[in-house]
Design a protein around this motif. Structure first.
Motif, short mmCIF file in Angstrom:
data_model
loop_
_atom_site.label_atom_id
_atom_site.label_comp_id
_atom_site.label_asym_id
_atom_site.label_seq_id
_atom_site.Cartn_x
_atom_site.Cartn_y
_atom_site.Cartn_z
N SER A 91 -58.72 25.23 12.62
CA SER A 91 -57.87 26.43 12.81
C SER A 91 -58.43 27.61 12.02
O SER A 91 -59.04 27.42 10.97
N PRO A 92 -58.23 28.85 12.52
CA PRO A 92 -58.69 30.02 11.77
C PRO A 92 -58.04 30.10 10.39
O PRO A 92 -58.66 30.60 9.44
N GLN A 93 -56.83 29.59 10.27
CA GLN A 93 -56.12 29.65 8.99
C GLN A 93 -56.88 28.85 7.93
O GLN A 93 -57.14 29.34 6.83
N ILE A 94 -57.22 27.60 8.27
CA ILE A 94 -57.90 26.74 7.28
C ILE A 94 -59.27 27.31 6.93
O ILE A 94 -59.70 27.31 5.78
N LYS A 95 -59.97 27.83 7.96
CA LYS A 95 -61.30 28.41 7.69
C LYS A 95 -61.20 29.58 6.73
O LYS A 95 -61.97 29.69 5.77
N ALA A 96 -60.21 30.46 6.96
CA ALA A 96 -60.04 31.63 6.09
C ALA A 96 -59.67 31.21 4.66
O ALA A 96 -60.20 31.76 3.69
N ILE A 97 -58.81 30.22 4.55
CA ILE A 97 -58.37 29.77 3.22
C ILE A 97 -59.53 29.14 2.46
O ILE A 97 -59.76 29.41 1.28
N THR A 98 -60.34 28.33 3.18
CA THR A 98 -61.46 27.66 2.53
C THR A 98 -62.47 28.70 2.02
O THR A 98 -62.99 28.58 0.90
N GLU A 99 -62.73 29.71 2.84
CA GLU A 99 -63.66 30.77 2.43
C GLU A 99 -63.15 31.51 1.19
O GLU A 99 -63.89 31.74 0.23
N SER A 100 -61.87 31.87 1.23
CA SER A 100 -61.29 32.64 0.12
C SER A 100 -61.34 31.83 -1.17
O SER A 100 -61.57 32.36 -2.25
N LEU A 101 -61.13 30.54 -1.02
CA LEU A 101 -61.13 29.67 -2.20
C LEU A 101 -62.52 29.61 -2.84
O LEU A 101 -62.66 29.63 -4.07
N LYS A 102 -63.53 29.59 -1.95
CA LYS A 102 -64.91 29.56 -2.48
C LYS A 102 -65.21 30.84 -3.27
O LYS A 102 -65.90 30.82 -4.29
N THR A 103 -64.69 31.96 -2.80
CA THR A 103 -64.96 33.25 -3.45
C THR A 103 -64.13 33.43 -4.71
O THR A 103 -64.62 33.94 -5.72
N ASN A 104 -62.87 33.05 -4.64
CA ASN A 104 -61.94 33.43 -5.71
C ASN A 104 -61.49 32.29 -6.62
O ASN A 104 -60.86 32.54 -7.65
N GLY A 105 -61.77 31.05 -6.22
CA GLY A 105 -61.26 29.91 -6.99
C GLY A 105 -61.83 29.86 -8.40
O GLY A 105 -62.96 30.31 -8.64
N ASN A 106 -61.07 29.36 -9.35
CA ASN A 106 -61.57 29.24 -10.73
C ASN A 106 -61.63 27.78 -11.18
O ASN A 106 -61.75 27.50 -12.36
N LEU A 107 -61.49 26.86 -10.23
CA LEU A 107 -61.58 25.44 -10.59
C LEU A 107 -62.92 24.89 -10.09
O LEU A 107 -63.47 25.41 -9.12
N PRO A 108 -63.42 23.87 -10.73
CA PRO A 108 -64.70 23.30 -10.29
C PRO A 108 -64.52 22.54 -8.97
O PRO A 108 -64.19 21.34 -8.98
N LEU A 109 -64.72 23.24 -7.86
CA LEU A 109 -64.42 22.65 -6.55
C LEU A 109 -65.20 21.35 -6.29
O LEU A 109 -64.72 20.45 -5.61
N SER A 110 -66.41 21.27 -6.88
CA SER A 110 -67.20 20.05 -6.61
C SER A 110 -66.52 18.81 -7.19
O SER A 110 -66.76 17.70 -6.73
#
Lengths: 314, 475
Positions: free
Chosen positions: B397-416
């Motif tokens: 869904s476009p929603q999940i894609k947008a959220i995942t992208e935003s998280l990569k840019t703005n997240g402050n947790l170690p996503l890996s």
């Protein structure tokens, strides 16, 4: 019928003879004690709203069921459901076990404490405050302290036992010791009030009785048995009844410390009732269980009154 | 019958009073006194000029400084879109919804206009008679992305094809683990256990570190014991109830395996602590202070550990739910908002608009990660942006894609750290019927496994089965 009114209103010092009408008599009787009746109405309203109405409502609810917001009459279905619940009889067994142990400690400990405090010539008021302090703590806060004291890993009690080279305990974490642990907590939290009542009763015993007993050569135990106990019998038996009624409704300790566990070993009737109402969303089944508890406690109170009356007549 | 003058006056006054109070009541219950202002259920979004007052619960409270600030900002942003909508938001502290408190609220019919409930509470919520059917109000126009919501989420929003609730959070259970303890115990923090055998072995190694550290912890009371039992049963392929939902099905080889393993870990391996955890919140302090190696939980537990308990953000990893031979099925759960009956169409539309803005719009509300990043920069309190989870839309869904992208840019947790969970999506299974009641019953079984060295686990499970059958028969 002719009635002689021998008690007039204040200031009406004449004795009048007349044939009253029923309504007029009632009106005058009400007017005579208007203030008292006004206070009585307040109390009656409070009782009616907060005691009698909920009781009647509970009884009505115990014969109903609510489904999708609609209420239906279901006869004895709720009662059948609680009697068929495998937790029902164990919950009664747990309740009676708690009542038995808590009664022993909750009865003996405050009485002995009151006896000891009564013997002190000085510092009695300080000791009274000391004993009453736990009652002044909010129950949940006080009880929560024991959650840390009784932790099997880092708890204070086990650390003390360990320091003294004594075997440690699982306290609340084992079904063998959980109920007894709750009794310890309950006794600590509640003995203050009972101690003060016993102390007041002890202080009302005339000193001459003890002096006479001493002159007759009675030792401490005989003085307690032959003077103190008979003189405080009425208070003791009343407190016994009140404590039975209170301990059979034990809930807070179980709720805060064990959640009814381990393995349901501290699930009491009231805890089960709470579960039905608030965890299972079955208020009507909870009401049925409440009615059963009400009947049991009512029967016990009636038995107590009957025994008291019989004892008084003898 | 003749009435004298004073009686007639009294009767007139009474009639006038009744009329006035009826008018007042109808005005109160509808929120507006005329139909135009009340709106119509036409499947359209709220008119931006509509004047309406709504109420909602579960707004972040005093224990969530960052969440509270974000929420206040969102209310102001929403006001620019709908200037005449007033939102009375009721804050909470601790757990948003305590089952006992919620039950009391249902009995008193004291819910806010939009009220929160967990997936678990669907039966109780509908049974209260207070939930509004909002089928006529929800579509892709009023809730963009509505048609691409996950089937497992839709299952929890609908009954008999009618929509009753809107999702605001959806998760599948995973394995939260302390990466630092993994390193100390010689385990690879990038490869958390994916089977129960591996988990048991890892727990043993972590417990061997000593110093009060325990390898694994699990619940045994407060309905959470049964909840975790269900999760573990599902992970092994077991079922809670039969397909028709009429009988318990957990007294099975899988159910016995769950209890036996926990019993072994507690009493043979000693890799579970002796302190029973009987309340939801009691599990977290030991996790936050690095005393526990592994715990089953949803991604939002990590956020709670960081933001509420001040735990080290880098310390935690998230793995998939362990299973019999690899990642197992997972118990799906989440949060919803129901709409209370008796409101005007415009109130319902306004509540839907707010929920959509606050909880379901990429780059807005809870997904406004850019704003959260800015706030985090100046905040004295820890802010966690954000542990990835399935939310409620399909991965395409476009929603999940947008959220995942935003998280990569703005997240402050170690996503890996969460890759093992994200890259191993597991099959989500919904909660059983009469969930809270079954969970309560199974608390006893979990309690036996975790507190009694001599527990007869078969007998305990058989007793629980008979109790559950009784409850299911009385549904």
């Amino acid at each position: 019928m002719t009635t002689t009114l021998t008690r007039g209103r204040p200031g009406a010092d004449t004795v009048r003879t007349r044939t009253p009408r029923r309504g007029g008599h009632l009106r005058r009787a009400l007017a005579r004690n208007l203030r008292a009746h006004a206070f009585l109405i307040g109390a009656l309203l409070c009782f009616a709203l907060f005691t009698w109405y909920p009781m009647v409502r509970e009884i009505v609810m115990s014969f109903q069921k609510v489904r999708y917001g609609e209420t239906h009459w279901v006869g004895f279905d709720n009662f059948r459901q609680i009697f068929a619940d495998p937790e029902f009889w164990p919950a009664w067994r747990n309740t009676l076990e708690f009542t038995g142990i808590a009664l022993f400690f909750g009865f003996v400990a405050p009485f002995l404490t009151a006896l000891v405090i009564n013997e002190f010539r000085h510092a009695q008021s300080y000791l009274r405050i000391l004993v009453y302090l736990p009652v002044m703590l909010p129950p949940v806060a006080g009880i929560l302290l024991f959650k840390y004291f009784m932790d099997p890993g880092y708890g204070l009690f086990n650390q003390i036992l360990d320091f003294l080279h004594l075997p440690t305990s699982s306290w609340l974490a084992s079904q063998d010791t959980a109920m007894f642990s709750l009794v310890i907590v309950s006794t600590w939290a509640n003995m203050g009030s009972a101690t003060l009542v016993y102390l007041a009763a002890l202080q009302s015993i005339p000193g001459e009785l003890y002096e006479a007993a001493e002159l007759d050569g009675a030792g401490l135990l005989r003085r307690v048995w032959h003077v103190t106990v008979p003189q405080t019998r009425l208070i003791l038996s009343l407190m016994l009844m009140l404590q039975v009624v209170a301990t059979m409704q034990m809930f807070t300790e179980s709720f805060v410390l064990t959640g009814g566990g381990p393995q349901g070993s501290t699930t009491t009737v009231v805890y089960m009732l709470y579960n039905y109402a608030f965890n299972f969303d079955k208020f009507n089944t909870a009401a049925a269980l409440g009615v059963v508890l009400l009947l049991v406690l009512g029967a016990f109170s009636a038995l107590y009154l009957w025994l008291e009356r019989r004892g008084g007549e003898e | 019958m003749m009435l004298n003058r004073s009686s007639r006056m009294a009767a007139l006054a009474l009639a006038a009073g009744l009329l006035l109070s009826t008018a007042a009541c109808s005005s109160d219950s509808s929120g507006n006194s005329n139909d135009a202002a009340a709106g119509v259920a036409d499947g359209k979004p709220l008119d931006p000029n509509a004047t309406v007052t709504i109420s909602i619960d579960c707004a972040p409270g005093a224990d969530q400084a960052a969440g509270k600030a974000n929420y206040a900002d969102d209310l102001a942003l929403f006001k620019t879109k709908y200037p005449n909508v007033t939102i009375n938001a009721k804050p909470y502290v601790g757990q948003c919804e305590v089952p006992a408190q919620q039950t009391a609220q249902y009995k008193a019919h004291d819910e806010t206009g939009a009220f929160h409930a967990y997936f678990t509470d669907r039966d109780a919520t509908l049974n209260s008679g207070d939930a509004q059917d909002i089928t006529k109000y929800v579509n892709d126009e009023t809730l963009p992305g509505f048609s691409s919501m996950l089937p497992s989420v839709k299952d929890n929003m609908t009954v008999d094809g009618k929509v009753y609730a809107l999702p605001i959070n959806y998760y599948t259970t995973g394995l939260i683990y302390n990466r630092e303890l993994f390193k100390q115990a010689g385990l690879d923090p990038d490869k958390p256990p994916t089977t129960w055998d591996e988990l048991q072995a890892a727990a043993k190694k972590i417990s061997a570190l000593g110093n009060g550290i325990t390898g694994y912890q699990d619940y045994s009371g407060g309905n959470t014991g049964g909840w975790h039992f269900t999760s573990e049963l599902y992970s092994l392929g077991g079922k809670m109830v039969t397909d028709d939902g009429k009988k318990a099905a957990f007294n099975s080889p899988e159910g016995k395996q769950v209890l036996k393993r926990l019993h072994d870990m507690r009493f043979t391996d000693q890799s579970i602590s002796a302190t029973p955890i009987t309340q939801w919140a009691d599990a977290f302090p030991p996790l936050a202070t690095g005393k526990v190696g592994m715990f089953l939980g949803a991604p939002d537990v990590i956020k709670h550990l960081i933001e509420v308990l001040g735990a080290d953000a880098k310390a935690y990893g998230l793995g998939p739910m362990p299973g019999a031979t690899g990642p197992g099925n997972s118990l799906g759960g989440g949060d919803l908002y129901y709409i209370k009956k008796g409101q005007t169409p415009n109130q319902i539309k306004a509540e839907i608009a707010w929920i959509n803005f606050q909880y379901q719009t990429p780059d807005a509300g809870q997904f406004n990660f850019a704003r959260a990043k800015t706030l985090a920069g100046s905040s004295k309190d820890p802010v966690a942006i954000a542990v990835p989870q399935p939310y409620f839309w399909s991965a395409e869904s476009p929603q999940i894609k947008a959220i995942t992208e935003s998280l990569k840019t703005n997240g402050n947790l170690p996503l890996s750290n969460y890759d093992p969970y994200v890259k191993n999506p597991t099959k989500s299974i919904t909660e059983p019927p009469a969930a809270q009641q079954l969970y309560k019953i199974l608390d006893t079984a979990m309690s036996a496994a975790l507190t009694d060295p001599n527990a007869n686990l078969d007998s305990v499970l058989a007793t629980a089965e008979s109790q559950a059958n009784q409850i299911l028969a009385n549904q």
